[in-house]
Design an enzyme around this catalytic site. Structure first.
Site, PDB file in Angstrom:
ATOM      1  N   TYR A   1       0.778  -1.422  -0.067  1.00  0.00           N
ATOM      2  CA  TYR A   1       0.010  -0.098   0.134  1.00  0.00           C
ATOM      3  C   TYR A   1       0.727   1.346   0.098  1.00  0.00           C
ATOM      4  CZ  TYR A   1      -3.773  -3.530   1.184  1.00  0.00           C
ATOM      5  OH  TYR A   1      -4.434  -4.388   1.069  1.00  0.00           O
TER       6      TYR A   1
ATOM      7  N   HIS B   1      -8.644   1.795  -6.015  1.00  0.00           N
ATOM      8  CA  HIS B   1      -7.607   1.107  -4.965  1.00  0.00           C
ATOM      9  C   HIS B   1      -6.080   1.387  -5.290  1.00  0.00           C
ATOM     10  CE1 HIS B   1     -11.204  -1.644  -4.205  1.00  0.00           C
ATOM     11  NE2 HIS B   1     -11.642  -1.443  -5.418  1.00  0.00           N
TER      12      HIS B   1
END
Length: 160
Positions: free
Chosen positions: A36, A113
């Site tokens: 991430y 995302h």
């Protein structure tokens, strides 16, 4: 909670856009940085506010780890917002209720995302939200939020 109709500048805007982040995104920068990245949610929210402002919009940024809170925010957006950018996180793959809420509000929706969900575990390859989103952006990291807001601004302009 601050009034989303009046951004920090004090100048009212014609309806904000909702930037909604789902579960565990409050841990960005700490949780699995190899997947991430190291940017924090606060950094993403700043990016969103700046990108929205560049397009004459105001980003009302929210995050929750609770499905019902996210659904309530979507319902609230129905009458006070012009569109939604959403990173449903883990609820992408599990929440029919969140998908149904997004379908019901009849606003433009851009799903975002940080990672490319199609290059990850098999269970992440399907998103219930994608079926009701106007656009899906994945795998662009935090820049995906800037892309999502820029695209949402374009949708709003085209629908004017």
């Amino acid at each position: 909670m601050p009034n989303p109709q009046v951004p920090p500048t004090g100048v009212p805007v014609p309806g904000p856009v909702l930037v909604l982040n789902g579960p565990n995104l409050n841990l960005l920068g700490l949780r699995e940085p190899e997947v991430y990245g190291t940017d924090t949610l606060a950094g993403i929210e700043l990016l969103c506010r700046r990108t929205a402002a560049a397009h004459g919009l105001y980003a009302d940024c929210r995050q929750s780890n609770h499905e019902g809170v996210l659904i309530d925010a979507v319902h609230e957006a129905r009458t006070g917002h012009r569109g939604i950018v959403i990173n449903p996180a883990g609820y992408s793959h599990t929440s029919v209720a969140l998908r149904d809420a997004l379908a019901a509000v009849e606003l433009p929706v851009v799903e975002v995302h940080l990672s490319n969900i199609h290059r990850r575990e098999e269970f992440r390859h399907h998103s219930f939200v994608s079926a009701v989103a106007d656009t899906v952006i994945c795998g662009a990291g935090t820049h995906g939020y800037a892309l999502a807001l820029t695209h949402l601004a374009r949708i709003l302009e085209e629908n004017r």
